[in-house]
Design a protein around this motif. Structure first.
Motif, mmCIF file in Angstrom:
data_model
loop_
_atom_site.group_PDB
_atom_site.id
_atom_site.type_symbol
_atom_site.label_atom_id
_atom_site.label_comp_id
_atom_site.label_asym_id
_atom_site.label_seq_id
_atom_site.Cartn_x
_atom_site.Cartn_y
_atom_site.Cartn_z
ATOM 1 N N GLY A 231 4.200 38.030 7.836
ATOM 2 C CA GLY A 231 5.419 37.587 8.499
ATOM 3 C C GLY A 231 5.097 36.723 9.698
ATOM 4 N N ALA A 232 6.059 35.896 10.101
ATOM 5 C CA ALA A 232 5.864 34.960 11.200
ATOM 6 C C ALA A 232 5.380 35.679 12.451
ATOM 7 C CB ALA A 232 7.172 34.230 11.489
ATOM 8 N N ALA B 189 0.676 30.323 12.759
ATOM 9 C CA ALA B 189 0.982 31.718 12.417
ATOM 10 C C ALA B 189 2.354 31.827 11.777
ATOM 11 C CB ALA B 189 0.905 32.594 13.663
ATOM 12 N N LEU B 190 2.797 30.782 11.102
ATOM 13 C CA LEU B 190 4.111 30.761 10.461
ATOM 14 C C LEU B 190 4.223 31.839 9.385
ATOM 15 C CD1 LEU B 190 6.042 27.601 9.348
ATOM 16 C CD2 LEU B 190 5.663 29.412 7.716
ATOM 17 N N GLY B 191 3.163 32.043 8.623
ATOM 18 C CA GLY B 191 3.207 33.019 7.530
ATOM 19 C C GLY B 191 2.616 34.357 7.879
ATOM 20 N N THR C 117 11.936 31.174 9.382
ATOM 21 C CA THR C 117 12.479 32.471 9.763
ATOM 22 C C THR C 117 11.973 33.490 8.759
ATOM 23 O OG1 THR C 117 14.489 31.449 10.637
ATOM 24 C CG2 THR C 117 14.541 33.814 10.233
ATOM 25 N N SER C 118 11.280 34.484 9.256
ATOM 26 C CA SER C 118 10.639 35.480 8.402
ATOM 27 C C SER C 118 11.328 36.820 8.582
ATOM 28 C CB SER C 118 9.156 35.587 8.764
ATOM 29 O OG SER C 118 8.538 36.636 8.064
ATOM 30 N N ASN D 185 10.998 34.404 3.505
ATOM 31 C CA ASN D 185 10.566 33.367 4.437
ATOM 32 C C ASN D 185 11.344 32.091 4.138
ATOM 33 O OD1 ASN D 185 8.075 34.690 5.759
ATOM 34 N ND2 ASN D 185 7.629 34.920 3.580
ATOM 35 N N ASN D 186 12.177 31.674 5.078
ATOM 36 C CA ASN D 186 12.935 30.421 4.950
ATOM 37 C C ASN D 186 12.231 29.344 5.754
ATOM 38 O OD1 ASN D 186 15.156 31.513 3.423
ATOM 39 N ND2 ASN D 186 15.844 32.493 5.299
#
Length: 694
Positions: free
Chosen positions: A142-143, A152-154, A476-477, A499-500
């Motif tokens: 998650g973000a 670190a988006l994912g 947005t996670s 995750n959008n």
């Protein structure tokens, strides 16, 4: 500054929901923020010491014991066996990690809390990391930009290496196997009173392998590399201690590009990490940190007559000072805050300039146990940047314990991925085929120059569209999960995620060239999403037997593509000569290189009478598509897919005379290979391993 109101409404709704559960209580039986001697202590998710079982975030630990028992030698081998993770090769041969269906470029890779660099194509090659001195691997899904900012988006993968521990000891480890692979390492540790020193040296080599016969080329060319890692700790007093580490990595590889082009590739990487920790009082702690790293890669190709065909170089530098402070109000409430600046520069082949990025940042996190049952985590970070728009990254998470067996956890966060150097400054023309790829900032000057040379036949996207800034990708996670302890020996958890991703950076054709080829550049497109669920279960009926299993269901799709299928705008053919027919929404499979199903099962069994440890580990990946094979521009059910496959690994380790351990094993027991589509699975590997402790 990007600050979407919808994120705030969701973020603070999470806070108000928790108030319905809160009660006036001072109960201290809940996991304390100050606990330091815990099993499975986790640092990466909150940057504070937390017990894994108490975290409100989807996270997992890979322990040193599991790494040793598997006989794995490189980081990518270990991560491939974790639920929801799969390593995928890029066009340069490196292996990056795909997490919750997000590409490798969206996962931040850390060693001891500081980032690795060297993403030449957006992918950080994980096969360059030895596991010989790893204490544990922490995975946060998650973000996580609220603490770690860019990339670190994912999620975050933090590799924690061993620190000096009391006494003098060491080890020698050697594994040799198929394809002339050899991994030799040694470690030495010494600590007495205030001083601690450790060193780790690894040499890894391979003769390469070839999956396609009769083409006179290797799938992977022979190589050898070295890793040197040292750590130094010193306790000035009970309140002040220092930690210094240095790491150096170098690799040399023969390159056979074609039957007439041969050369060499070299990589040199170093990093140094200094941290000074001070306890001001029972409640206040401060951490002063400085990190520096350089990654250099060079490659050349020569013709048969010795003349130089091509030469490429990559030279990246990162400097990052940071100061953070932790304040524990009481046993159930604590803050952590930090400020710092990241400086990056890159000198690379085919760049219009040698860019410099400067990004000061600040973050704040509040961690509280509102009641005996309820833990709340709120955090946010602000990143300023000299080349793209500023970012504000909030995150919130809760964990509610219903009873000793059942707990609920949920989190929502904002993550971002800044445009990388390549997407901004690339200016590359393929000498053989003739196409051109331009970074966003390089377009105006490069297109003007190509026009002046008579190479542009038609401009598709006006140059005026490149006068603004390209936006960072952002996400947005959302993660919602349940931990359930079925019995003393069986635990399980399930996590649903979404995750959008907005402003996804992709390539498009911006001009046609007079040679019949195209000019490509980068741009922001609309939203894509990944969603699904992950399930893990662990059964440990005794200290002799441990069984674990995991499964991920994944849907990864482009929303614009979904609309096109729904509106009947997409067609396909069963064969080139058959008539086209209309596809519907259910025919859209999704994004490339994503599998709908992934699973793993691991069984570890110990036979004390024989001093023998054994395990069998199985991973499964269902079908996935790499290309649009029917020409409609999308991946649908009528395209050609890479078939699903199963990898089975066996390992046996027997201890002799306490300090000697002999290991034998087979990786990829079923000898799976795919000569056309999968370059990072070599086939069956039979190996032997010897470990000596002293």
């Amino acid at each position: 500054m990007i600050l979407n109101k919808k994120y705030f409404s969701i973020y603070f709704s999470l806070f108000f929901i928790t108030q319905m559960f809160s009660q006036e209580t001072k109960d201290t039986s809940q996991d304390s923020l100050k606990v330091e001697t815990l099993n499975e202590v986790f640092i990466s998710a909150t940057r504070t010491l937390r017990q894994l079982s108490s975290l409100p975030l989807p996270a997992q630990i890979v322990s040193k014991k599991d790494i040793e028992r598997s006989n794995s030698i490189r980081l990518n081998d270990i991560l491939n066996e974790q639920t929801g993770l799969i390593t995928v090769p890029d066009f340069g041969g490196g292996e990056g990690i795909q997490l919750q269906g997000l590409d490798a470029q969206y996962t931040l890779i850390l060693i001891d809390g500081v980032p690795l660099i060297g993403r030449s194509a957006g992918t950080l090659d994980l096969s360059r990391i030895s596991v010989g001195n790893i204490k544990q691997i922490e995975i946060v899904k998650g973000a996580s930009s609220s603490l770690y900012g860019n990339e670190a988006l994912g999620g975050v993968i933090n590799i924690i290496t061993e620190k000096p521990r009391t006494g003098f000891n060491g080890s020698i480890n050697n594994r040799f196997g198929s394809f002339n692979t050899n991994d030799l390492s040694t470690s030495i540790n010494y600590k007495k009173n205030k001083l601690g020193i450790s060193a780790f040296i690894n040499r890894y080599s391979s003769g390469g392998y070839d999956l396609i016969e009769n083409d006179n080329l290797n799938t992977v060319d022979p190589f050898h590399n070295y890793t040197f890692n040292t750590k130094f700790t010193y306790d000035f007093s009970d309140a002040i201690n220092m930690f210094v580490s240095g790491r150096y990595y170098t690799q040399n590889q023969d390159v056979i590009a074609t039957e007439t082009l041969r050369g060499k590739s070299t990589i040199k990487e170093w990093n140094t990490h200094l941290q000074l920790n001070q306890t001001y009082s029972e409640k206040w702690n401060g951490y002063l940190e400085f990190y520096a790293s350089r990654y250099k890669a060079n490659e050349y190709l020569n013709e048969n007559d010795g003349s130089r065909f091509s030469n490429s170089f990559f030279n990246q530098l990162m400097l990052r000072p940071e100061y953070r402070i932790a304040y524990n109000i009481n046993e159930n409430n604590g803050f952590i805050a930090g400020i710092g600046i990241t400086h990056e520069s890159l000198n690379r082949t085919d760049f219009t300039e040698a860019p410099i990025f400067n990004s000061p940042y600040a973050y704040l996190q509040y961690d509280t146990n509102l009641t005996k049952q309820l833990n709340l985590l709120l955090g946010a970070r602000f990143d300023n940047h000299n080349k793209y728009k500023s970012q504000f990254s909030p995150k919130g998470a809760i964990r509610y314990v219903f009873n000793e067996k059942l707990a609920f956890k949920g989190s929502i966060g904002y993550g971002f991925k800044a445009p990388d150097f390549r997407q901004l400054y690339f200016d590359f023309t393929n000498a053989t085929v003739g196409y051109t790829v331009l970074g966003y900032n390089a377009v105006p000057a490069a297109i003007t120059a190509l026009e002046a040379q008579g190479q542009i036949a038609n401009i598709i996207v006006p140059i005026s569209e490149f006068n603004n800034q390209i936006n960072p990708e952002n996400s947005t996670s959302i993660n919602i999960g349940v931990d359930y302890k079925i019995s003393a020996s069986i635990t399980s958890n399930i996590n649903m995620f979404r995750n959008n991703i907005d402003n996804l950076i992709d390539t498009r054709i911006i001009a046609n060239k007079t040679n019949g080829q195209n000019v490509f550049s980068y741009y922001n497109i609309n939203e894509v999403y990944t969603q699904g669920l992950e399930f893990n279960t662990h059964w440990k009926p005794s200290n002799l037997l441990k069984v674990s299993a995991g499964y991920q269901l994944l849907y990864a799709k482009d929303i614009e593509a979904e609309k096109a299928f729904k509106n009947g705008e997409v067609f396909a053919r069963d064969s080139p000569t058959s008539p086209a027919f209309q596809l519907n929404k259910s025919d859209y499979f999704g994004l490339y290189n994503r599998s709908r199903h992934m699973a793993n099962i691991k069984l570890f069994y110990t036979i004390p009478k024989w001093n023998l440890e054994s395990n069998i580990r199985t991973t499964y990946r269902s079908k996935y598509g790499l290309f649009d094979t029917n020409g409609n521009g999308y991946l649908d059910d009528y395209d050609d897919f890479v078939s699903g496959y199963t990898i089975v690994d066996l390992a046996f380790n027997k201890t002799f005379y306490k300090n000697y351990k002999l290991g034998l094993g087979i990786d990829n027991l079923l000898n799976f290979t795919d000569t056309q589509n999968i370059s990072n699975i070599a086939g069956r590997i039979i190996y032997g391993k010897l470990n000596i402790q002293f």
